[in-house]
Design an enzyme around this catalytic site. Sequence first.
Site, PDB file in Angstrom:
ATOM      1  N   LYS A  24      -8.830 -19.391 -41.194  1.00 20.10           N
ATOM      2  CA  LYS A  24      -8.137 -20.471 -42.008  1.00 20.10           C
ATOM      3  C   LYS A  24      -7.963 -20.246 -43.368  1.00 20.10           C
ATOM      4  O   LYS A  24      -7.056 -20.487 -44.027  1.00 20.10           O
ATOM      5  CB  LYS A  24      -8.324 -21.851 -41.440  1.00 20.10           C
ATOM      6  CG  LYS A  24      -7.467 -22.772 -41.393  1.00 20.10           C
ATOM      7  CD  LYS A  24      -8.134 -24.224 -41.151  1.00 20.10           C
ATOM      8  CE  LYS A  24      -8.461 -24.436 -39.843  1.00 20.10           C
ATOM      9  NZ  LYS A  24      -7.306 -25.083 -38.988  1.00 20.10           N
ATOM     10  N   ARG A  66     -11.692 -29.346 -42.411  1.00 20.28           N
ATOM     11  CA  ARG A  66     -11.709 -28.416 -41.321  1.00 20.28           C
ATOM     12  C   ARG A  66     -12.470 -27.420 -41.105  1.00 20.28           C
ATOM     13  O   ARG A  66     -12.674 -26.781 -42.359  1.00 20.28           O
ATOM     14  CB  ARG A  66     -10.046 -27.944 -41.200  1.00 20.28           C
ATOM     15  CG  ARG A  66      -9.003 -28.699 -40.848  1.00 20.28           C
ATOM     16  CD  ARG A  66      -7.787 -27.986 -40.684  1.00 20.28           C
ATOM     17  NE  ARG A  66      -6.588 -28.748 -40.267  1.00 20.28           N
ATOM     18  CZ  ARG A  66      -5.767 -29.498 -41.022  1.00 20.28           C
ATOM     19  NH1 ARG A  66      -5.851 -29.199 -42.591  1.00 20.28           N
ATOM     20  NH2 ARG A  66      -4.661 -30.257 -40.530  1.00 20.28           N
ATOM     21  N   GLY A 125      -9.721 -25.437 -30.623  1.00 22.31           N
ATOM     22  CA  GLY A 125      -9.955 -26.663 -29.859  1.00 22.31           C
ATOM     23  C   GLY A 125     -11.476 -26.698 -29.900  1.00 22.31           C
ATOM     24  O   GLY A 125     -12.033 -27.591 -29.356  1.00 22.31           O
ATOM     25  N   MET A 181     -13.746 -26.397 -32.708  1.00 19.53           N
ATOM     26  CA  MET A 181     -14.321 -26.892 -33.879  1.00 19.53           C
ATOM     27  C   MET A 181     -13.691 -28.334 -34.071  1.00 19.53           C
ATOM     28  O   MET A 181     -12.607 -28.626 -33.744  1.00 19.53           O
ATOM     29  CB  MET A 181     -14.380 -26.338 -35.114  1.00 19.53           C
ATOM     30  CG  MET A 181     -14.892 -24.880 -34.702  1.00 19.53           C
ATOM     31  SD  MET A 181     -16.816 -24.658 -34.656  1.00 19.53           S
ATOM     32  CE  MET A 181     -17.213 -24.966 -36.285  1.00 19.53           C
ATOM     33  N   ARG A 214      -1.797 -17.519 -38.870  1.00 23.29           N
ATOM     34  CA  ARG A 214      -2.648 -16.722 -38.547  1.00 23.29           C
ATOM     35  C   ARG A 214      -1.923 -15.572 -37.536  1.00 23.29           C
ATOM     36  O   ARG A 214      -1.089 -16.245 -36.901  1.00 23.29           O
ATOM     37  CB  ARG A 214      -4.014 -17.238 -37.802  1.00 23.29           C
ATOM     38  CG  ARG A 214      -3.832 -18.191 -36.817  1.00 23.29           C
ATOM     39  CD  ARG A 214      -4.888 -19.006 -36.337  1.00 23.29           C
ATOM     40  NE  ARG A 214      -4.384 -19.951 -35.334  1.00 23.29           N
ATOM     41  CZ  ARG A 214      -5.167 -20.940 -34.764  1.00 23.29           C
ATOM     42  NH1 ARG A 214      -6.385 -21.142 -35.227  1.00 23.29           N
ATOM     43  NH2 ARG A 214      -4.628 -22.001 -33.739  1.00 23.29           N
ATOM     44  N   ARG A 269     -16.485   6.039  -0.799  1.00 22.94           N
ATOM     45  CA  ARG A 269     -18.068   5.704  -0.238  1.00 22.94           C
ATOM     46  C   ARG A 269     -17.635   5.976   1.221  1.00 22.94           C
ATOM     47  O   ARG A 269     -17.139   5.175   2.034  1.00 22.94           O
ATOM     48  CB  ARG A 269     -18.322   4.143  -0.285  1.00 22.94           C
ATOM     49  CG  ARG A 269     -18.499   3.879  -1.976  1.00 22.94           C
ATOM     50  CD  ARG A 269     -18.422   2.442  -2.141  1.00 22.94           C
ATOM     51  NE  ARG A 269     -18.137   1.800  -3.380  1.00 22.94           N
ATOM     52  CZ  ARG A 269     -17.018   1.561  -3.753  1.00 22.94           C
ATOM     53  NH1 ARG A 269     -15.873   1.701  -2.814  1.00 22.94           N
ATOM     54  NH2 ARG A 269     -16.708   1.115  -4.953  1.00 22.94           N
ATOM     55  N   ARG A 294     -18.623  10.846  -1.601  1.00 21.98           N
ATOM     56  CA  ARG A 294     -20.060  10.644  -1.495  1.00 21.98           C
ATOM     57  C   ARG A 294     -20.382  10.722  -0.021  1.00 21.98           C
ATOM     58  O   ARG A 294     -20.129   9.959   0.752  1.00 21.98           O
ATOM     59  CB  ARG A 294     -20.463   9.299  -2.092  1.00 21.98           C
ATOM     60  CG  ARG A 294     -22.004   8.954  -2.195  1.00 21.98           C
ATOM     61  CD  ARG A 294     -22.408   7.957  -2.672  1.00 21.98           C
ATOM     62  NE  ARG A 294     -21.859   6.618  -2.416  1.00 21.98           N
ATOM     63  CZ  ARG A 294     -22.034   5.417  -2.614  1.00 21.98           C
ATOM     64  NH1 ARG A 294     -22.495   5.183  -4.087  1.00 21.98           N
ATOM     65  NH2 ARG A 294     -21.891   4.450  -2.059  1.00 21.98           N
ATOM     66  N   GLU A 306     -28.107   7.978 -10.837  1.00 24.59           N
ATOM     67  CA  GLU A 306     -28.303   6.768 -10.555  1.00 24.59           C
ATOM     68  C   GLU A 306     -29.813   6.353 -10.497  1.00 24.59           C
ATOM     69  O   GLU A 306     -29.886   5.021 -10.491  1.00 24.59           O
ATOM     70  CB  GLU A 306     -27.600   6.259  -9.451  1.00 24.59           C
ATOM     71  CG  GLU A 306     -27.881   7.177  -8.266  1.00 24.59           C
ATOM     72  CD  GLU A 306     -26.838   6.653  -7.113  1.00 24.59           C
ATOM     73  OE1 GLU A 306     -26.417   5.575  -6.952  1.00 24.59           O
ATOM     74  OE2 GLU A 306     -26.637   7.326  -6.143  1.00 24.59           O
ATOM     75  N   SER A 343     -21.837  12.123 -11.655  1.00 24.30           N
ATOM     76  CA  SER A 343     -21.423  11.004 -11.676  1.00 24.30           C
ATOM     77  C   SER A 343     -22.467   9.977 -11.969  1.00 24.30           C
ATOM     78  O   SER A 343     -23.224   9.732 -11.059  1.00 24.30           O
ATOM     79  CB  SER A 343     -20.207  10.802 -10.609  1.00 24.30           C
ATOM     80  OG  SER A 343     -19.523   9.754 -10.534  1.00 24.30           O
ATOM     81  N   GLY A 388     -23.909   6.502 -11.488  1.00 20.90           N
ATOM     82  CA  GLY A 388     -23.695   5.136 -10.619  1.00 20.90           C
ATOM     83  C   GLY A 388     -24.393   4.174 -11.563  1.00 20.90           C
ATOM     84  O   GLY A 388     -25.707   4.040 -11.208  1.00 20.90           O
ATOM     85  N   THR A 389     -23.708   3.633 -12.447  1.00 21.87           N
ATOM     86  CA  THR A 389     -24.491   2.762 -13.254  1.00 21.87           C
ATOM     87  C   THR A 389     -24.968   1.523 -12.804  1.00 21.87           C
ATOM     88  O   THR A 389     -25.668   0.915 -13.199  1.00 21.87           O
ATOM     89  CB  THR A 389     -23.453   2.511 -14.541  1.00 21.87           C
ATOM     90  OG1 THR A 389     -22.137   2.461 -14.069  1.00 21.87           O
ATOM     91  CG2 THR A 389     -23.550   3.740 -15.536  1.00 21.87           C
ATOM     92  N   ASP A 397     -26.728   1.367  -9.738  1.00 19.70           N
ATOM     93  CA  ASP A 397     -28.025   1.503  -9.404  1.00 19.70           C
ATOM     94  C   ASP A 397     -28.874   1.827 -10.609  1.00 19.70           C
ATOM     95  O   ASP A 397     -29.865   1.609 -10.923  1.00 19.70           O
ATOM     96  CB  ASP A 397     -28.168   2.720  -8.383  1.00 19.70           C
ATOM     97  CG  ASP A 397     -27.918   1.985  -6.949  1.00 19.70           C
ATOM     98  OD1 ASP A 397     -27.603   0.835  -7.021  1.00 19.70           O
ATOM     99  OD2 ASP A 397     -28.104   2.889  -6.006  1.00 19.70           O
ATOM    100  N   CYS A 454     -18.984   6.464 -12.054  1.00 19.49           N
ATOM    101  CA  CYS A 454     -18.349   5.571 -10.808  1.00 19.49           C
ATOM    102  C   CYS A 454     -18.549   4.175 -10.448  1.00 19.49           C
ATOM    103  O   CYS A 454     -18.331   3.691  -9.725  1.00 19.49           O
ATOM    104  CB  CYS A 454     -18.085   6.388  -9.623  1.00 19.49           C
ATOM    105  SG  CYS A 454     -19.987   6.801  -8.956  1.00 19.49           S
ATOM    106  N   TYR A 503     -14.373  12.108 -17.450  1.00 14.80           N
ATOM    107  CA  TYR A 503     -13.637  10.729 -16.885  1.00 14.80           C
ATOM    108  C   TYR A 503     -14.234   9.486 -16.402  1.00 14.80           C
ATOM    109  O   TYR A 503     -15.656   9.504 -16.554  1.00 14.80           O
ATOM    110  CB  TYR A 503     -12.916  11.356 -15.518  1.00 14.80           C
ATOM    111  CG  TYR A 503     -13.840  11.487 -14.552  1.00 14.80           C
ATOM    112  CD1 TYR A 503     -14.141  10.580 -13.736  1.00 14.80           C
ATOM    113  CD2 TYR A 503     -14.464  12.806 -14.253  1.00 14.80           C
ATOM    114  CE1 TYR A 503     -14.956  10.757 -12.343  1.00 14.80           C
ATOM    115  CE2 TYR A 503     -15.268  12.984 -13.268  1.00 14.80           C
ATOM    116  CZ  TYR A 503     -15.659  11.850 -12.317  1.00 14.80           C
ATOM    117  OH  TYR A 503     -16.276  12.054 -11.229  1.00 14.80           O
TER     118      TYR A 503
END
Lengths: 896, 896
Positions: free
Chosen positions: B26, B96, B105, B107, B340, B568, B624, B759, B778, B780-781, B783, B845, B865
């Site tokens: 602001k 302000r 909304g 502050m 703004r 899967r 898999r 993983e 690949s 397996g984030t 696990d 994946c 990828y």
Amino acid sequence: MTQYVYSFGGGAADGDGKMKDVLGGKGAGLAEMSRAKLPVPPGFTVSTAVCNLYFQSGNQVPSQIQHQAGEALARLEEKMGQRLGDPQNPLLVSVRSGAKFSMPGMMDTILNLGLNDQTTETLAQKSGNPRFAYDCYRRFIQMFGNVVLDIGKNEFEHLFDSRKKKVKAKYDTDLTADDLKAVIADYKKLVREKTGKPFPQDARQQLAMARDAVFCSWHNARAIHYRKMNNIPDDLGTAVNVQAMVFGNLGDTSATGVGFTRNPATGLKEFYGEFLLNAQGEDVVAGIRTPKPISELKDVMPDVYQQLHTITSNLEKHYRDVQDFEFTIQDHKLYMLQTRNGKRTGPAAVRIAVEMVEEGLIDKREAVLRVDPMQLDQLLHPVMEDSSRNSLQLLARGLNASPGAAVGTVVFTADEAVVKAKNGPVVLVRAETVPDDIHGMEVAKGILTSRGGMTSHAAVVARGMGIPCVAGAGAVEVDEHRQEMRVQVNGKTTTLKEGDWLSLDGSTGEVFAGRAQTKDPDLSSGHLAKFMTWVDEFRTIGVRANADIPRDAKVARNFGAEGIGLCRTEHMFFAEDRIPHMQAMILARTEKDRRKALAKLLPMQRKDFAGLFEAMNGYPVVIRTLDPPLHEFLPKREELMVEIAVMKATRRPRKKIAEREELLRRVEELHEFNPMLGHRGCRLGITYPEITEMQARAIFEAAVQVAKKGVKVIPEVMIPLVGNVTELENQKKIVVQAADDVFKKAGQKVHYMVGTMIEVPRAAVTADKIAEQAEFFSFGTNDLTQTTFGFSRDDSGKFLKEYQDRKIFKDDPFAVLDQEGVGPLMRMAVEKGRQTRADLEVGICGEHGGEPSSVGFCVRVGMNYVSCSPYRVPIARLAAAQAALSTSKEEAMRTA
Amino acid sequence: MTQYVYSFGGGAADGDGKMKDVLGGKGAGLAEMSRAKLPVPPGFTVSTAVCNLYFQSGNQVPSQIQHQAGEALARLEEKMGQRLGDPQNPLLVSVRSGAKFSMPGMMDTILNLGLNDQTTETLAQKSGNPRFAYDCYRRFIQMFGNVVLDIGKNEFEHLFDSRKKKVKAKYDTDLTADDLKAVIADYKKLVREKTGKPFPQDARQQLAMARDAVFCSWHNARAIHYRKMNNIPDDLGTAVNVQAMVFGNLGDTSATGVGFTRNPATGLKEFYGEFLLNAQGEDVVAGIRTPKPISELKDVMPDVYQQLHTITSNLEKHYRDVQDFEFTIQDHKLYMLQTRNGKRTGPAAVRIAVEMVEEGLIDKREAVLRVDPMQLDQLLHPVMEDSSRNSLQLLARGLNASPGAAVGTVVFTADEAVVKAKNGPVVLVRAETVPDDIHGMEVAKGILTSRGGMTSHAAVVARGMGIPCVAGAGAVEVDEHRQEMRVQVNGKTTTLKEGDWLSLDGSTGEVFAGRAQTKDPDLSSGHLAKFMTWVDEFRTIGVRANADIPRDAKVARNFGAEGIGLCRTEHMFFAEDRIPHMQAMILARTEKDRRKALAKLLPMQRKDFAGLFEAMNGYPVVIRTLDPPLHEFLPKREELMVEIAVMKATRRPRKKIAEREELLRRVEELHEFNPMLGHRGCRLGITYPEITEMQARAIFEAAVQVAKKGVKVIPEVMIPLVGNVTELENQKKIVVQAADDVFKKAGQKVHYMVGTMIEVPRAAVTADKIAEQAEFFSFGTNDLTQTTFGFSRDDSGKFLKEYQDRKIFKDDPFAVLDQEGVGPLMRMAVEKGRQTRADLEVGICGEHGGEPSSVGFCVRVGMNYVSCSPYRVPIARLAAAQAALSTSKEEAMRTA
């Protein structure tokens, strides 16, 4: 051109004693003895490399090597003035395996090769002893038939026994030459039936087939199992030793024997061994006839005895280690068949190492490297209490084949041993053990045999494993068929069946019915005490113990622990007088009620901690805050569910049901799908800060109270399962606040540290950040192994065994630290932690802290200490010293 | 000396628009507008740095800064020719907040500061409008009382309403000057009662108190919550803007309003906004009076309208982005209060970005960076089917405040929304929303309000969150007391209660009773299609989808997926016609019986795979092998236990019980303490090789079958949960053997790869070795996150929320990839893997593959990828493009 075949004998050899890689242990020993101009029957060694080439070439020996072997055989024939297969003047040879590392009883051996229908007759004539010749031939057919042609031993034995029965012979020696000729005919018929071909008469073909069989024996099940147990690589291969036969069974002027230059069970410096007159070597080792002590050889053949004593004494000086030798006397002439560094029990290893230093044979450094840390285990286990010795029924005395007291229930087969050992200690009782029993021996607390001597299979293997063993207890009748053992004591038969308690003292050879009491060994004097002082001279890192109660702490101090590396506070909550308060705390719905229950636990914890501090006067005590998930303190969910369902089905009072349902509701709230990965460790302390606060208070109140008595108190408060520095920060604040409060109130301060466990991979990866808050790290390698591999110790049993069998894993990673996968994370943690805080104290408190190769790793990554169970402390001390002495721990162990 | 206070106004400013860090959004806007010589009421900004200093100094503004502020105030007084608190000529100011990032909304703001009993009289005289003056004063006391003195709003409202009742006023404007004076007296009495002190009369003291209150509002619960939701750091602080008051409520020649240079809901290029005659700003935003469209201002004050249009058009060109502005007209004179970059919906963001490129305002690169990837979500969700629109009862029409169709059951409070949303979709219905409702709005599928305009709280927040919203549907009567909504339709009252179904179309503003059908959006044409082609021009890595069945694969292709990154296979086994065979396989005691069951599953799997290959013609399909533990396919252990216990308690037939017990036995055998860490993934394939074999066969048979039709098939067989290369080696052998067999039989080959998931941490640590066997990785984030942190997704709910609340974790690591802890392991795996195999294909994946900041990380570590759920594909495409354009993804998002 690469040399694949090495000749030896006649005071010279192509190879020498250092060439174990190439010649195997036995071949190198033969070469070295030949060079030392000892009376070794000449022969040649086909190198270990050929074993691998054999398999690579599709079970064929390359022609170039066949050519080298032919030349070596020609030289041997020349030396002996005999020719293999020559009907007039036949050369007989033994064919033996021999790998780099000794594998007793694992590999197959063939004796008397070269005998056939013709040469046997010649041997009969030349020796003037037809019975001897036929006995050699029938033994050869039996061995060859079993090892090379894969015909069951029992089939030969059956024929042999039938013949004995037929002629009413009691002993083998009762059979005449003609009887043996008949046995030979039976054997040859059996071979033709089983193989479709006659027994091979061509001696050179016999030799080639025997050589191939030795190679193939490298891959038999027993050999594979032995290598797996002993961490011997599969690709080393075995050498083949072809050696002119000499005969210990040419009548009573001949003998065969084995011996040690010192007692392999106790380490006592004595000329030690056994022999059998008129016998071949395998008769001694197999334990079928009980041999005589070597001292008796002095009476029978004093000159030979003296020559043997002189030769073996010189061999010990030459090798600067105890020698395990085999010899044969043929017509009063001594032949040395083998010498090697002798296997020994833990007590013997220590005594021999200490005494050899005192004799000036080796230095302290070498002495420390000579003892396998795991062998110390045998000196650290309980011995039998005299009271038990006096009160229990003494059943029998056998040979004290492997020291230590063993108590367990009786099992009669190796398979049963494996099954029963899961539920409690077992003692394996066998007439005699065979290599196929290995898996049962491994799990038994002790082994009892009714037959066999100090060098029988049972005795050798038990000593190697550090398991107490009483061998050759002839009074014990082992009835495998009825699954019981019977002993006549004072004219009365005592019968023990599977499941009955039995106690052995492997140090005295005594066998007792019943369950003996045992006591802890003494480490304060004797050879071990001296040895451990040398160990500590070389050791560069500390050794602490994991102990939760003052009693364990005292044991640990006795074993030389320099502090407590892990006190699990939760163990204190499981006690009967405490668990109700713990449950009240968990079931509380408000912080206020929780605090009320905690207030009752505080004085109890304080008392525990005070006891630990007192026991560890002057040494640090690492105390871990509450770690396990809370549901562990409550009844099991499924049991409650069943209970309630049954109460409902049987219309029990509503109110009772409602009570149990209320409890189940809380249990359900706390239920976790994967408790290992759940609400535990510092996560508990964060969501229930009042628990950490209570524990910290108890620690510092105890510290102040004990310090006031003049005891030096060094508390280290350890926060478990931290993965993010913010978790530690949160908990540390609570601990520091509690310390400030307590010290202020007491008007006394105590120096302390706050640190964390490194037990999830994230802690290792972000160790630099965690070290901003942590004053020390302690690796919890149990959990770190679980999370790094992604399998839990509780559940991996389902596949880990199969993994090891299929060689997917070399070791169980929960027993031996996985240096390839878990190791790099630990190294990362140490390096990153010290980047932030150069003086960061780093230790390990997982069970790997007492496993020698793991301790070596800890030394190499620069930890300050390892911590392990009290009984493992001396082992860890030795392993740490060895690691300090040698950058390659494996090398160190192999020289032992 | 550091400058902490910046003046602006009168065609000049100390700061400028780039100084958002220092002045907040602001303050920077006010400075920039002043420099652009726009009609901005003068004032000064206390910098964000002071906010932090304030808290560091124990809630004190350092004296040096107080001095600077005093000087700035003096300059302001000079500019205005008025003095704060001057009884004759009082300066009135607004105070302000204004942080670097807009927090609508969140502050607190105070207007009309400087009024007291005296200055109010002066204002009454000077304006010639006593009613206006008293109204200002009573508004000021109310705001100040609420924000600074922490007295509940409702307490003031109660007094105000009582007065209205007393004088029988219908509207606020019905109150006379004298009525307002009485209200003021009531208010002052309330303040004295609540604070124990009179309402502060000293204007400078008022200013200091207001400034401190703004600082404190930085740490109020709403602000904290908003920052957490929007990943805004807590240490930025807020600036305080003190600005001379201008009045939109000086009668009908005055007005106040807000607007956008383009439609923030649709993106349409139109002058867009709302205003209220004779009102102050908060009347518009609060949604209490429904404002008029800005086009009507043209009729009322054509000159001012023209001036406003010109100014804001220029502002848009200046900032090269949509402007969200506030203005006040005081006696026909226009003042710009704020400008703004405007928040906008996803559809608007795309349309505006595309059209601004076409207008030459920005280039494609900037257009791509302008759209927050998560906003695309709003374009990807189903819209309402016309059939539903026709068949359901149309209840009302409101403002189309945030686009998209929403279907759910009605809830009337934010708290209920949170509770009910766990069981199904909910629509939050409120008369008007307030900032305290945020937590309920977050979980609602849609929001309906009966009051408020396009810039009301509900509308602004809903657009920001991408939640459909219909605002100001005046026909809907929301009865919070009776928890129901009533609508008069054709003279008949329709009542909906909590739990009744309601459907909204946020794009049209329509509200329907009942449960509407929705349909997928079209990506093939329009602004989004054009935008996505630009996205793909900049994108450097591939985007695949996780899809288990052909239908999902088709959706994924529609969204631009370039292959399947994860199929899967186990999901196929849960189908009703398959699970009996799966169970038979598991219960089989022999390999033969297992194979029999597997043979029945093979043709089913083959058919599934064939469908996937066809849908992905020319694109790779990663399949898999079986991953979950086998017990997942069997009945639950505790349920069986209960069933059997009850059967026994009620004496059911023995045979029936025995059957169930037999099943339980197998379930017990398979039971695991930590299934996450148990016998699953490749561990299953190793112990039951015939499962892997069947699956590989099904894959290759399907591949050959489909390839024969001319479809290009690219199968990639993925082995899960590998931690050691030996595991992969074992499974790969089986897969290759199956491929060879199938290809030989079919006389046709298909190119394929075998790879693994990364993983567990050990896979990352030993990635160099694993890459010897793996042709692709690949991540397996899911696990990998579980094992790296050591907590499971299923169980962490118990503490993760508390962790976030206590700021121990910034994000849920299962939603946003933990770049600090999990990230380094992933980077290590990519680097080590490519060391061994330079052309190793690497992807992700886990569910992080569709989360923008995580996608950015994947781009930076050089993955080939990402793969995510089909609906996330466009989001991942955009995130990947932005990451490619900007090394710092965060920067990219903030410029949006």
